[in-house]
Design a protein around this motif. Structure first.
Motif, PDB file in Angstrom:
ATOM      1  N   TYR A 286       0.865  -1.185   0.000  1.00  0.00           N
ATOM      2  CA  TYR A 286       0.000   0.000   0.000  1.00  0.00           C
ATOM      3  C   TYR A 286       0.897   1.229   0.000  1.00  0.00           C
ATOM      4  N   ILE A 287       0.681   2.131  -0.967  1.00  0.00           N
ATOM      5  CA  ILE A 287       1.430   3.383  -1.043  1.00  0.00           C
ATOM      6  C   ILE A 287       0.428   4.525  -1.185  1.00  0.00           C
ATOM      7  N   ALA A 288       0.441   5.443  -0.232  1.00  0.00           N
ATOM      8  CA  ALA A 288      -0.429   6.623  -0.299  1.00  0.00           C
ATOM      9  C   ALA A 288       0.416   7.847  -0.612  1.00  0.00           C
ATOM     10  N   LEU A 289       0.015   8.579  -1.636  1.00  0.00           N
ATOM     11  CA  LEU A 289       0.675   9.821  -2.023  1.00  0.00           C
ATOM     12  C   LEU A 289      -0.300  10.969  -1.804  1.00  0.00           C
ATOM     13  N   LEU A 317      -2.261   1.944  -4.904  1.00  0.00           N
ATOM     14  CA  LEU A 317      -1.799   3.324  -4.895  1.00  0.00           C
ATOM     15  C   LEU A 317      -2.973   4.211  -4.495  1.00  0.00           C
ATOM     16  N   ASP A 318      -2.893   4.764  -3.297  1.00  0.00           N
ATOM     17  CA  ASP A 318      -4.001   5.539  -2.734  1.00  0.00           C
ATOM     18  C   ASP A 318      -3.773   7.025  -2.992  1.00  0.00           C
ATOM     19  N   VAL A 377      -3.838  -1.329  -8.358  1.00  0.00           N
ATOM     20  CA  VAL A 377      -5.115  -0.663  -8.140  1.00  0.00           C
ATOM     21  C   VAL A 377      -4.841   0.768  -7.694  1.00  0.00           C
ATOM     22  N   VAL A 378      -5.526   1.719  -8.292  1.00  0.00           N
ATOM     23  CA  VAL A 378      -5.446   3.115  -7.896  1.00  0.00           C
ATOM     24  C   VAL A 378      -6.781   3.521  -7.288  1.00  0.00           C
ATOM     25  N   MET A 379      -6.733   4.126  -6.108  1.00  0.00           N
ATOM     26  CA  MET A 379      -7.957   4.640  -5.480  1.00  0.00           C
ATOM     27  C   MET A 379      -7.946   6.170  -5.559  1.00  0.00           C
ATOM     28  N   ILE A 404     -10.275   1.815  -8.783  1.00  0.00           N
ATOM     29  CA  ILE A 404     -11.401   1.249  -8.031  1.00  0.00           C
ATOM     30  C   ILE A 404     -11.764   2.210  -6.909  1.00  0.00           C
ATOM     31  N   SER A 405     -12.934   2.796  -6.985  1.00  0.00           N
ATOM     32  CA  SER A 405     -13.353   3.807  -6.001  1.00  0.00           C
ATOM     33  C   SER A 405     -14.859   4.006  -6.067  1.00  0.00           C
ATOM     34  N   TRP A 406     -15.361   4.791  -5.129  1.00  0.00           N
ATOM     35  CA  TRP A 406     -16.758   5.195  -5.173  1.00  0.00           C
ATOM     36  C   TRP A 406     -16.976   6.291  -6.217  1.00  0.00           C
ATOM     37  N   TYR A 407     -16.019   7.206  -6.293  1.00  0.00           N
ATOM     38  CA  TYR A 407     -16.192   8.387  -7.144  1.00  0.00           C
ATOM     39  C   TYR A 407     -14.959   8.597  -8.014  1.00  0.00           C
TER      40      TYR A 407
END
Length: 490
Positions: A286-289, A317-318, A377-379, A404-407
């Motif tokens: 998991y990597i959040a930028l 990738l968040d 996967v990008v959120m 892959i996200s809600w919006y």
């Protein structure tokens, strides 16, 4: 790479300036990109000593001349001025700072572009609290089915005492059908200004259940126990509790409306890291930028090298909290996943001497010497704005990874500059340049129909189950991302 003889700078490999780890040299390259227009660049006008009315007219004319997306968004500048100028005149006559500031926001928010905004060194003069300081003890969410349900009821609130519960269906608000009521809800206090119709509607859902302290609302609900009934609620100071609760689409509760400083007060609620890296169940990385600033690249690179060395079976990738920054860095980050070169953008800016938009640079995403070839996967979210939208844009162009996200993302991808300093030290920001694709067409920024940004390939369902799980603290989108990775293991 398309030819760009007029460009002040061409980046055939956008990772090069970050690999050298020499920020000073890179800043000199960025300055060189503006060489073709630098002689015509004018200083940011300081209108702080003008009357409110005169300053408003000046900045309006400047935006009308230089805003990069007037045609794309079908902005009727004359109508905007005729609508809001009388409110500025009235506020000045009464020396009402709150009304003046509120009107500036109303004016700017009538243009659906997250890059047109106002910063204030002196806060909001009490206008925000006056407008939305009260909550009614509930939040609502529109489901994929079209139903609008109560998603949260504050403990001890009037709403709870009157028997409202999560899952109750809201059919009307103050006598208006619920969808109409949401569509008519102002959203001028959104911290990250939405640019698409989807993003606007999300914020309108959140603001529906806010109002002045002491204000009265009447809602029509249907519950399993009581059937149809009408409930009267009074707004109370809940310290923006329902705001925090309605931010669950970001993966956690965040007070993004009731903060003092919009630039600096959200990020500390999320993380103190420049890049967050952790190992998820199943060994996934998991990597959040949170932004594209120069100091992000080295920790991101380290995370990627470590993930590949450990043979991670997939990467999440968040980018849901990503506030943007450097387009070249976004292009470079995408290069760690791209299997072939892909054109990233032509960047334009307004040339005050020529009175038109001029291309100043070109950039290409080049695959790194060693790329990650596993599932990705990008959120994203409507809080993914500006260069934060660049990585998912490249993912779309290269068919690498799944979003892959809600919006979808915000849909504001232009080049931002300061327009002017207004009285009461208000700084107006706007995009005077655009990002163009290889055909020199505007990319990502939303259009006059509210369509824009980068949409998910897979939309997480918005139903009673996912809402309940999200409200309970589960990062539902991350769970869907993990399921996708599990289903697509090599």
């Amino acid at each position: 790479m398309p030819d760009c003889p007029e460009c002040g700078m061409v980046w055939s490999d956008t990772c090069e300036p970050f690999e050298t780890n020499n920020e000073t040299a890179y800043n000199e390259q960025l300055t060189a990109a503006f060489s073709s227009v630098s002689a015509n660049v004018t200083p940011v006008p300081d209108l702080s000593n003008q009357s409110w009315t005169d300053a408003f007219l000046t900045v309006h004319n400047l935006l009308k001349e230089r805003y990069a997306f007037s045609s794309r968004k079908a902005v009727d500048w004359d109508r905007l001025y005729n609508t809001y100028s009388p409110k500025i005149v009235d506020a000045e006559a009464r020396n009402d700072s709150a009304s003046y500031y509120r009107t500036i926001r109303e004016y700017l928010f009538s243009i659906p572009d997250g890059h047109i905004n106002v910063l204030s060194e002196n806060g909001d003069f009490g206008a925000r609290y006056t407008d939305i300081g009260g909550g009614y003890g509930i939040t609502v969410n529109l489901l994929d089915s079209g139903k609008c349900i109560i998603s949260y009821v504050a403990h001890g609130s009037e709403a709870e005492k009157k028997g409202l519960k999560p899952g109750d269906v809201v059919t009307a608000w103050n006598g208006k059908e619920i969808h109409d009521a949401i569509n008519e809800t102002p959203y001028i206090w959104a911290t990250k200004k939405p640019s698409t119709s989807e993003g606007i509607f999300l914020h309108q859902q959140r603001f529906l259940t806010r109002g002045p302290v002491g204000s009265q609302v009447t809602i029509s609900v249907i519950s399993p126990e009581k059937g149809s009934e009408t409930i009267h609620l009074t707004g109370y100071d809940d310290r923006y509790d329902t705001v925090n609760r309605s931010s669950f689409f970001l993966g956690k509760n965040i007070n993004d409306y009731g903060i003092e400083n919009t630039l600096f007060d959200i990020k500390p609620q999320i993380s103190n890291d420049s890049v967050t890296v952790r190992t998820l169940p199943g060994g996934y990385t998991y990597i959040a930028l949170y932004e594209e600033s120069y100091d992000v690249y080295q920790p991101f690179k380290s995370a990627m090298v470590s993930a590949m060395s450990n043979n991670t079976p997939g990467i999440v990738l968040d980018l849901r909290f990503n506030g943007g920054g450097d387009d070249n860095l976004a292009s470079c980050i995408a290069g760690w996943f791209a299997k072939e070169p892909v054109f990233y953008e032509f960047a334009t800016t307004y040339d005050p001497g020529l009175h038109n938009d001029t291309i100043i640079s070109a950039a290409c995403t080049k695959p790194r010497p060693r790329i990650y070839e596993g599932p990705v996967v990008v959120m994203v979210s409507p809080d993914t704005i500006s260069s934060g939208e660049g990585v998912p844009m490249v993912m779309n162009k290269t068919a690498r990874g799944k979003i892959i996200s809600w919006y979808g993302t915000d849909g504001a991808f232009g080049m931002v500059t300061a327009a002017a300093i207004l009285p009461l030290d208000l700084e107006i920001l706007y995009p005077d340049g655009a990002s163009l694709d290889e055909n020199k067409k505007i990319q990502v920024d939303s259009d006059s129909t509210g369509i824009g940004g980068i949409a998910p390939h897979v939309r997480v369902p918005m139903n009673e189950d996912t809402i309940t799980r999200g409200m309970a603290g589960e990062d539902v989108q991350l769970m869907y991302a993990l399921k996708y990775l599990e289903d697509n293991k090599n």
